[in-house]
Design an enzyme around this catalytic site. Structure first.
Site, PDB file in Angstrom:
ATOM      1  N   ASP A  84       0.810  -1.217   0.000  1.00  7.33           N
ATOM      2  CA  ASP A  84       0.000   0.000   0.000  1.00  7.33           C
ATOM      3  C   ASP A  84       0.847   1.272   0.000  1.00  7.33           C
ATOM      4  O   ASP A  84       1.941   1.307   0.577  1.00  7.33           O
ATOM      5  CB  ASP A  84      -0.905  -0.020   1.238  1.00  7.33           C
ATOM      6  CG  ASP A  84      -2.080   0.925   1.133  1.00  7.33           C
ATOM      7  OD1 ASP A  84      -2.650   1.040   0.034  1.00  7.33           O
ATOM      8  OD2 ASP A  84      -2.452   1.531   2.148  1.00  7.33           O
ATOM      9  N   HIS A 183      -6.442  10.176   6.575  1.00  6.40           N
ATOM     10  CA  HIS A 183      -5.609   9.183   7.237  1.00  6.40           C
ATOM     11  C   HIS A 183      -5.326   9.581   8.688  1.00  6.40           C
ATOM     12  O   HIS A 183      -5.392  10.751   9.057  1.00  6.40           O
ATOM     13  CB  HIS A 183      -4.265   9.033   6.515  1.00  6.40           C
ATOM     14  CG  HIS A 183      -4.375   8.490   5.123  1.00  6.40           C
ATOM     15  ND1 HIS A 183      -4.442   9.297   4.020  1.00  6.40           N
ATOM     16  CD2 HIS A 183      -4.416   7.216   4.664  1.00  6.40           C
ATOM     17  CE1 HIS A 183      -4.513   8.556   2.933  1.00  6.40           C
ATOM     18  NE2 HIS A 183      -4.506   7.287   3.290  1.00  6.40           N
ATOM     19  N   GLY A 212      -8.456   5.948   4.846  1.00  4.59           N
ATOM     20  CA  GLY A 212      -8.756   6.692   6.063  1.00  4.59           C
ATOM     21  C   GLY A 212     -10.048   6.271   6.727  1.00  4.59           C
ATOM     22  O   GLY A 212     -10.701   7.076   7.407  1.00  4.59           O
ATOM     23  N   SER A 214     -10.584   4.494   9.279  1.00  6.94           N
ATOM     24  CA  SER A 214     -10.550   4.437  10.747  1.00  6.94           C
ATOM     25  C   SER A 214     -11.311   5.606  11.368  1.00  6.94           C
ATOM     26  O   SER A 214     -11.866   5.478  12.460  1.00  6.94           O
ATOM     27  CB  SER A 214      -9.107   4.452  11.258  1.00  6.94           C
ATOM     28  OG  SER A 214      -8.437   3.263  10.912  1.00  6.94           O
ATOM     29  N   ASN A 233     -10.209   0.731   3.520  1.00 10.96           N
ATOM     30  CA  ASN A 233      -8.894   0.621   4.156  1.00 10.96           C
ATOM     31  C   ASN A 233      -8.939   1.070   5.613  1.00 10.96           C
ATOM     32  O   ASN A 233      -9.444   2.154   5.914  1.00 10.96           O
ATOM     33  CB  ASN A 233      -7.880   1.494   3.420  1.00 10.96           C
ATOM     34  CG  ASN A 233      -7.416   0.884   2.110  1.00 10.96           C
ATOM     35  OD1 ASN A 233      -8.036  -0.028   1.573  1.00 10.96           O
ATOM     36  ND2 ASN A 233      -6.320   1.400   1.587  1.00 10.96           N
ATOM     37  N   THR A 236      -5.301   3.005  11.334  1.00 12.33           N
ATOM     38  CA  THR A 236      -5.136   3.641  12.635  1.00 12.33           C
ATOM     39  C   THR A 236      -6.010   3.007  13.710  1.00 12.33           C
ATOM     40  O   THR A 236      -5.608   2.933  14.882  1.00 12.33           O
ATOM     41  CB  THR A 236      -5.449   5.146  12.521  1.00 12.33           C
ATOM     42  OG1 THR A 236      -4.548   5.735  11.571  1.00 12.33           O
ATOM     43  CG2 THR A 236      -5.299   5.851  13.853  1.00 12.33           C
TER      44      THR A 236
END
Length: 296
Positions: A84, A183, A212, A214, A233, A236
């Protein structure tokens, strides 16, 4: 179980009008937690190694890739391995010898014209070797080493017409788009532009990727999948769970020196987080209306 390809998991998810979740691997415990969480949820998942994670491991891809692959192959879940946020061409070219079948090539810091040229070259190289290539258009802020970026500032979000031209010019297999997430968010407060997601879905012929995630609340993730996001994705959120559990254990047991004592609850916390995010996708790949609890 043998590794499956990211392309296969994304294609299956898109056919089911669902999404597949991809989780970042930093340590062996991350890989183990992702595999265990996928088994617990009864769903496939993608294990991602980022360029920053490779740098953390001494700029050596082979050891962490081999360990992650071994974990995936020993799991009963359908798991894929992905590289990634690659910006360095040397790292891109290291993917194939390590058996990594998909790469996110990140030229988003470049001008549009330079991004197109660099990404098209990466796609050409990857496709010659059977590698599935994801790219990014727009500005998903919060990356390490970058100044803060307002996800809703003018010019940040991905333009559908530009995205259509970009995918045609580069030949990418999937497109990461900027629709309101960022992110490295530790609070789940991001508000996504769901109308834009739908426009992008209709404008481009390839699956859309949400980076991002999370920082995106459960309801927003479910709506994003319904609107057209196919790859989600998460990074964090795993680190937040890991660090929180390790910190709590060490605060309760300050004399502990054996890392296994605090790595075990940290790994279990990540496992629960993985299972939670996978559970948002619902049974049979359909977004679920319930399951509103926060991840561990």
């Amino acid at each position: 179980m043998p590794l499956v390809s990211t392309a296969e998991l994304v294609t299956d998810a898109q056919a089911a009008r669902s999404a597949v979740a991809a989780f970042n691997v930093i340590t062996l415990e991350h890989a183990e937690a992702i595999a265990a969480g996928a088994e617990r949820a009864g769903r496939p998942a993608i294990l991602q190694l980022s360029e920053n994670a490779v740098k953390f491991h001494g700029n050596r891809l082979a050891p962490i890739a081999a360990a992650t692959t071994a974990v995936a192959r020993s799991s009963t879940a359908r798991l894929a391995l992905h590289l990634d946020h690659v910006t360095e061409v040397d790292l891109l070219r290291a993917a194939h010898p390590e058996g990594i079948g998909s790469v996110m090539f990140d030229a988003s810091k470049l001008s549009y014209a330079e991004n197109v040229k660099a990404t098209a070259d990466a796609v050409r190289w990857g496709h010659e070797r059977g590698i599935w290539v994801e790219a990014e258009l727009g500005k998903v802020g919060g990356k390490e080493g970058e100044p803060p970026l307002d996800a809703h500032a003018p010019g940040v979000r991905t333009d559908p017409r530009e995205a259509a031209a970009y995918t045609a010019a580069t030949g990418v297999d999937a497109l990461a788009v900027a629709v309101g997430s960022a992110h490295a968010m530790t609070e789940r407060t991001a508000a996504l532009d769901h109308a834009l997601i739908t426009e992008l879905r209709d404008a481009v012929p390839v699956p859309l990727v949400l980076h991002g995630s999370s920082g995106v609340p459960d309801t927003e993730i479910r709506r994003a999948v319904a609107a057209g996001m196919v790859k989600i994705n998460v990074g964090t959120a795993l680190n937040t769970a890991f660090t929180g559990a390790a910190r709590a254990f060490l605060e309760a047991h300050p004399s502990t020196v054996d890392p296994r004592k605090y790595l075990a609850p940290a790994r279990e916390a990540m496992t629960g987080t993985v299972a939670h995010f996978l559970g948002l996708l619902g049974p049979l790949g359909l977004p679920e209306s319930g399951a509103t609890s926060s991840p561990c």
